[in-house]
Design a protein around this motif. Sequence first.
Motif, PDB file in Angstrom:
ATOM      1  N   PHE A   1       0.687  -1.242   0.283  1.00  0.00           N
ATOM      2  CA  PHE A   1       0.114   0.255  -0.338  1.00  0.00           C
ATOM      3  C   PHE A   1       0.939   1.273   0.181  1.00  0.00           C
ATOM      4  CE2 PHE A   1      -2.144  -3.060   2.726  1.00  0.00           C
ATOM      5  CZ  PHE A   1      -3.023  -3.358   1.950  1.00  0.00           C
ATOM      6  N   GLY A   2       2.228   1.583   0.509  1.00  0.00           N
ATOM      7  CA  GLY A   2       3.128   2.222   0.662  1.00  0.00           C
ATOM      8  C   GLY A   2       3.108   3.210   1.532  1.00  0.00           C
ATOM      9  N   LYS A   3       2.287   2.853   2.765  1.00  0.00           N
ATOM     10  CA  LYS A   3       2.279   2.883   4.240  1.00  0.00           C
ATOM     11  C   LYS A   3       2.000   2.381   4.946  1.00  0.00           C
ATOM     12  CE  LYS A   3      -1.661   4.983   4.358  1.00  0.00           C
ATOM     13  NZ  LYS A   3      -2.809   6.737   4.532  1.00  0.00           N
ATOM     14  N   ALA A   4       3.066   1.559   6.092  1.00  0.00           N
ATOM     15  CA  ALA A   4       2.394   1.059   7.532  1.00  0.00           C
ATOM     16  C   ALA A   4       0.905   1.667   8.135  1.00  0.00           C
ATOM     17  CB  ALA A   4       2.693   0.547   8.104  1.00  0.00           C
ATOM     18  N   THR A   5      -0.067   1.337   8.595  1.00  0.00           N
ATOM     19  CA  THR A   5      -1.055   0.962   9.421  1.00  0.00           C
ATOM     20  C   THR A   5      -1.038   0.390  10.995  1.00  0.00           C
ATOM     21  OG1 THR A   5      -2.248   2.576   7.311  1.00  0.00           O
ATOM     22  CG2 THR A   5      -3.610   1.612   9.691  1.00  0.00           C
ATOM     23  N   ALA A   6      -0.874   0.821  11.616  1.00  0.00           N
ATOM     24  CA  ALA A   6      -0.768  -0.256  13.135  1.00  0.00           C
ATOM     25  C   ALA A   6      -0.088  -0.597  13.333  1.00  0.00           C
ATOM     26  CB  ALA A   6      -2.558  -0.146  13.086  1.00  0.00           C
ATOM     27  N   THR A   7       1.466  -0.032  12.320  1.00  0.00           N
ATOM     28  CA  THR A   7       2.633  -1.670  13.021  1.00  0.00           C
ATOM     29  C   THR A   7       3.266  -0.878  14.255  1.00  0.00           C
ATOM     30  OG1 THR A   7       4.200  -0.325  10.826  1.00  0.00           O
ATOM     31  CG2 THR A   7       2.652  -2.374  10.653  1.00  0.00           C
ATOM     32  N   GLU A   8       3.275  -0.213  14.175  1.00  0.00           N
ATOM     33  CA  GLU A   8       4.703   0.797  15.531  1.00  0.00           C
ATOM     34  C   GLU A   8       3.502   0.510  17.098  1.00  0.00           C
ATOM     35  OE1 GLU A   8       6.842   1.754  13.115  1.00  0.00           O
ATOM     36  OE2 GLU A   8       5.175   0.381  12.066  1.00  0.00           O
ATOM     37  N   LEU A   9       4.547   0.329  17.036  1.00  0.00           N
ATOM     38  CA  LEU A   9       4.221  -0.444  19.179  1.00  0.00           C
ATOM     39  C   LEU A   9       5.002   1.009  19.740  1.00  0.00           C
ATOM     40  CD1 LEU A   9       4.478  -3.966  18.372  1.00  0.00           C
ATOM     41  CD2 LEU A   9       2.728  -2.739  18.787  1.00  0.00           C
ATOM     42  N   ALA A  10       4.376   1.555  21.157  1.00  0.00           N
ATOM     43  CA  ALA A  10       5.383   2.321  21.924  1.00  0.00           C
ATOM     44  C   ALA A  10       6.091  -0.038  23.127  1.00  0.00           C
ATOM     45  CB  ALA A  10       4.222   2.458  23.275  1.00  0.00           C
ATOM     46  N   ARG A  11       6.075   0.745  23.584  1.00  0.00           N
ATOM     47  CA  ARG A  11       7.465  -0.293  23.967  1.00  0.00           C
ATOM     48  C   ARG A  11       8.126  -0.552  25.151  1.00  0.00           C
ATOM     49  NH1 ARG A  11       9.776   1.769  19.934  1.00  0.00           N
ATOM     50  NH2 ARG A  11      12.358   0.728  19.460  1.00  0.00           N
ATOM     51  N   PRO A  12       8.206  -1.441  26.119  1.00  0.00           N
ATOM     52  CA  PRO A  12       8.892  -0.957  27.180  1.00  0.00           C
ATOM     53  C   PRO A  12      10.888  -0.642  27.477  1.00  0.00           C
ATOM     54  CG  PRO A  12       8.583  -2.988  27.365  1.00  0.00           C
ATOM     55  CD  PRO A  12       7.691  -2.481  26.171  1.00  0.00           C
ATOM     56  N   ASP A  13      11.543  -0.701  28.182  1.00  0.00           N
ATOM     57  CA  ASP A  13      12.638  -0.842  28.300  1.00  0.00           C
ATOM     58  C   ASP A  13      13.179  -2.005  28.051  1.00  0.00           C
ATOM     59  OD1 ASP A  13      15.820  -1.103  28.652  1.00  0.00           O
ATOM     60  OD2 ASP A  13      15.466   1.131  29.403  1.00  0.00           O
ATOM     61  N   PHE A  14      13.135  -3.111  27.751  1.00  0.00           N
ATOM     62  CA  PHE A  14      12.939  -4.420  27.998  1.00  0.00           C
ATOM     63  C   PHE A  14      14.583  -4.933  29.026  1.00  0.00           C
ATOM     64  CE2 PHE A  14      11.055  -4.936  23.926  1.00  0.00           C
ATOM     65  CZ  PHE A  14       9.669  -5.692  24.119  1.00  0.00           C
ATOM     66  N   VAL A  15      15.563  -4.343  28.712  1.00  0.00           N
ATOM     67  CA  VAL A  15      16.335  -4.402  29.802  1.00  0.00           C
ATOM     68  C   VAL A  15      16.148  -3.889  30.871  1.00  0.00           C
ATOM     69  CG1 VAL A  15      18.995  -4.354  30.404  1.00  0.00           C
ATOM     70  CG2 VAL A  15      18.672  -4.284  28.078  1.00  0.00           C
ATOM     71  N   LYS A  16      15.130  -2.974  31.424  1.00  0.00           N
ATOM     72  CA  LYS A  16      15.160  -2.747  32.797  1.00  0.00           C
ATOM     73  C   LYS A  16      14.313  -3.593  33.006  1.00  0.00           C
ATOM     74  CE  LYS A  16      16.087   1.882  32.802  1.00  0.00           C
ATOM     75  NZ  LYS A  16      16.126   3.717  32.919  1.00  0.00           N
ATOM     76  N   LEU A  17      12.964  -4.112  32.281  1.00  0.00           N
ATOM     77  CA  LEU A  17      11.568  -4.882  32.690  1.00  0.00           C
ATOM     78  C   LEU A  17      12.382  -6.753  32.276  1.00  0.00           C
ATOM     79  CD1 LEU A  17       8.836  -5.710  32.510  1.00  0.00           C
ATOM     80  CD2 LEU A  17       8.821  -6.070  30.468  1.00  0.00           C
ATOM     81  N   ALA A  18      13.425  -6.889  32.800  1.00  0.00           N
ATOM     82  CA  ALA A  18      14.108  -8.168  32.487  1.00  0.00           C
ATOM     83  C   ALA A  18      14.525  -8.214  34.110  1.00  0.00           C
ATOM     84  CB  ALA A  18      14.913  -8.181  31.478  1.00  0.00           C
ATOM     85  N   GLU A  19      15.396  -6.761  34.112  1.00  0.00           N
ATOM     86  CA  GLU A  19      16.306  -6.512  35.114  1.00  0.00           C
ATOM     87  C   GLU A  19      14.971  -6.519  36.358  1.00  0.00           C
ATOM     88  OE1 GLU A  19      19.856  -4.657  33.713  1.00  0.00           O
ATOM     89  OE2 GLU A  19      18.359  -3.856  34.384  1.00  0.00           O
ATOM     90  N   ALA A  20      13.743  -6.372  35.922  1.00  0.00           N
ATOM     91  CA  ALA A  20      12.495  -6.332  37.526  1.00  0.00           C
ATOM     92  C   ALA A  20      12.423  -7.368  37.599  1.00  0.00           C
ATOM     93  CB  ALA A  20      11.714  -5.325  36.873  1.00  0.00           C
ATOM     94  N   PHE A  21      12.127  -8.049  37.136  1.00  0.00           N
ATOM     95  CA  PHE A  21      11.562  -9.814  36.987  1.00  0.00           C
ATOM     96  C   PHE A  21      13.151  -9.990  37.693  1.00  0.00           C
ATOM     97  CE2 PHE A  21       8.285  -9.125  34.396  1.00  0.00           C
ATOM     98  CZ  PHE A  21       7.362  -9.488  34.271  1.00  0.00           C
ATOM     99  N   GLY A  22      14.519  -9.967  38.143  1.00  0.00           N
ATOM    100  CA  GLY A  22      15.505 -10.603  39.035  1.00  0.00           C
ATOM    101  C   GLY A  22      16.139 -11.203  37.858  1.00  0.00           C
ATOM    102  N   VAL A  23      16.082 -10.912  36.003  1.00  0.00           N
ATOM    103  CA  VAL A  23      16.679 -11.601  35.325  1.00  0.00           C
ATOM    104  C   VAL A  23      17.863 -10.437  34.989  1.00  0.00           C
ATOM    105  CG1 VAL A  23      16.534 -13.074  32.873  1.00  0.00           C
ATOM    106  CG2 VAL A  23      14.871 -13.246  34.702  1.00  0.00           C
ATOM    107  N   PRO A  24      19.149 -11.347  34.459  1.00  0.00           N
ATOM    108  CA  PRO A  24      20.207 -10.589  33.691  1.00  0.00           C
ATOM    109  C   PRO A  24      19.383 -10.125  32.027  1.00  0.00           C
ATOM    110  CG  PRO A  24      21.010 -12.274  34.973  1.00  0.00           C
ATOM    111  CD  PRO A  24      19.956 -11.844  34.234  1.00  0.00           C
ATOM    112  N   ALA A  25      20.084  -9.023  32.571  1.00  0.00           N
ATOM    113  CA  ALA A  25      19.554  -8.826  30.665  1.00  0.00           C
ATOM    114  C   ALA A  25      21.063  -7.224  30.401  1.00  0.00           C
ATOM    115  CB  ALA A  25      18.074  -7.824  30.149  1.00  0.00           C
ATOM    116  N   ARG A  26      21.042  -7.639  28.878  1.00  0.00           N
ATOM    117  CA  ARG A  26      21.270  -6.808  28.537  1.00  0.00           C
ATOM    118  C   ARG A  26      21.933  -6.090  26.913  1.00  0.00           C
ATOM    119  NH1 ARG A  26      27.878  -9.255  27.116  1.00  0.00           N
ATOM    120  NH2 ARG A  26      28.029  -7.016  26.252  1.00  0.00           N
ATOM    121  N   ARG A  27      21.657  -4.786  26.541  1.00  0.00           N
ATOM    122  CA  ARG A  27      21.525  -4.346  25.489  1.00  0.00           C
ATOM    123  C   ARG A  27      22.824  -4.195  24.393  1.00  0.00           C
ATOM    124  NH1 ARG A  27      19.150  -0.500  27.294  1.00  0.00           N
ATOM    125  NH2 ARG A  27      17.012  -1.057  27.035  1.00  0.00           N
ATOM    126  N   VAL A  28      22.103  -4.422  22.989  1.00  0.00           N
ATOM    127  CA  VAL A  28      24.187  -4.197  22.423  1.00  0.00           C
ATOM    128  C   VAL A  28      23.412  -3.598  20.875  1.00  0.00           C
ATOM    129  CG1 VAL A  28      24.916  -6.259  24.017  1.00  0.00           C
ATOM    130  CG2 VAL A  28      23.785  -6.987  21.685  1.00  0.00           C
TER     131      VAL A  28
END
Length: 576
Positions: free
Chosen positions: A512-539
């Motif tokens: 269609f030449g453009k995307a609709t409803a595909t973009e997402l707000a998302r969490p900081d996955f590293v901080k979220l994993a760490e909140a569960f006590g799971v080690p995480a890193r961003r690379v």
Amino acid sequence: MNPQPLPTLASSAGGPSRPEAPGRPVRNGGDLVVETLEALGAKTVFGIPGQHALGLFDAMGRGKLHFVSSRVENNSAFAADGYSRATGEVGVLFLSTGPGALTSLAGLQEAYASGVPMVVVASQIPLEGLGARRKGMLHQLDDQKASAANVTKSQRLIQHASGIPSAIQDAWTEAISSPQGPVWIEIPQNVLLDPIMVPPVEDALAEAADNPPRVELIREAVKWLSAAKRPAIIAGGGTRRGRAEKSLLSIAEKLRAPVICTPGGNGAFPWTHELSLQSWIEDRHMTDVLEDADVLIVIGSSLGEVTSNYFTFEPRGRIIQIDAEPRVLESNRPGLGIRADAGQALAALDSALDEALAATAAAPDWHGTTPEDLVKDSLAKVKARLEEQDLGKELKFMADIREAVPADMQTFWDMTISAYWGWSCWDSREGQFHSAQGAGGLGYGFPAAIGGAVGLETVGKPSRVLAVSGDGSSMYSISELATAKQHNVPVTWLIVDDGGYGILREYMVGAFGKATATELARPDFVKLAEAFGVPARRVAPEDVGDALKEGFAADGPNVVVVETLLKMFGPTHLGD
């Protein structure tokens, strides 16, 4: 809403009861479930407790089954699926009534579509509430098992405790009989809770039903193949489920037939073999080769959407199609349909070819080219096409992951761009490649990997596994970080964060030449994993290999996040 009181152990349905010595636990229907599963060889159960299922969980406290508590029932189903795929054993799932049972259905659809053997035990409301009456019981459905009819091989309701052992034994037998798949059993609350007179289960036996090929069909297939000049083979997921890899290799080498694997069949044939077209099933160069075959053997595949390069495949030769599921045979193309377990069928075909080829050993001829050179040239054409598309980042990213993953490690892939690449380019080596291409639902990778890791540890094998998800698909199973942490499961989870539903974005822009409803707000996955006590890193993308190696060397679960936008290779079914 106030929960319903549990039925008393004095028999809520007017059934028999018996006195128990003070302090001794009362055996109930739940004990029969647990005892039968243990006798059949079950070691692990996945699920979530529920009010009507408490008899099951009470009984597990007296048994030896290891329970893995997920956070969402759909993820429990994915975990049981992953356990089965990783170990080759039956996955077992316990579900509560109503919402819990219904929430599992998308996960069961994947197991059903991919032929994964599972026994699903769902609780039910008390017997007196079953049927069309609307008594207002908590979780009441008009017909709960009917909800599972589209995603399980069969469904049955057990109405008395004495029927539990035989029903579970029958379900186990059906689950492991080809075509394999999940089988649904439901047991009312009072049948699980009421005291029983049934003695403890001492043994249970479940053997897969025999599913051999018809002799005359094998004879006809051999006749076709003996005269073939350009035989080729498509190995689908049924090849792996039927454990037919050894026979496949033998047949391919006898016929000198090029072999291509579907996404579900990835790993069924050695990746670097001189006859291996690998898994580039969506490339037109490979479609051309398969269309030119004068006899094409299709094993454990319907020649469906992906395998047919999106239904552009127009074979000019004859087709021999082998599948355990009769509805698959000739569903997309006419041919010689052989309904049989892939392992049994290929073993019979391999044996029959010995004598036939000894009498007529005509060399294959692909218009003056040997099959080995044809394979080499076809793979070179695919490589050249990719190199023309500015995909250096994607090719390096996938190569870096492959280099970091130990040769025998099993991997679990969600429906994300990385997995779509993996379908075509991943050499599973001595490990196994698992993805959700059967039903194509989001959220498979991480919970399936949890189940796989638990299963591998249970059977005494190296249990570290890799899960790969996108940021969109990871949110379907993010709560299972708690499960991984609670059970200290050795899963390394790679989340490729591109800010949306990446493959849908590509499809929509292309169409269609453009995307609709595909973009997402998302969490900081590293901080979220760490909140569960799971080690995480961003690379950065170029550091993914080193980060994965560190994760593989660690204990318990960990997360690696890569923020990058990956592109798919150009679709060839739309034309060059």
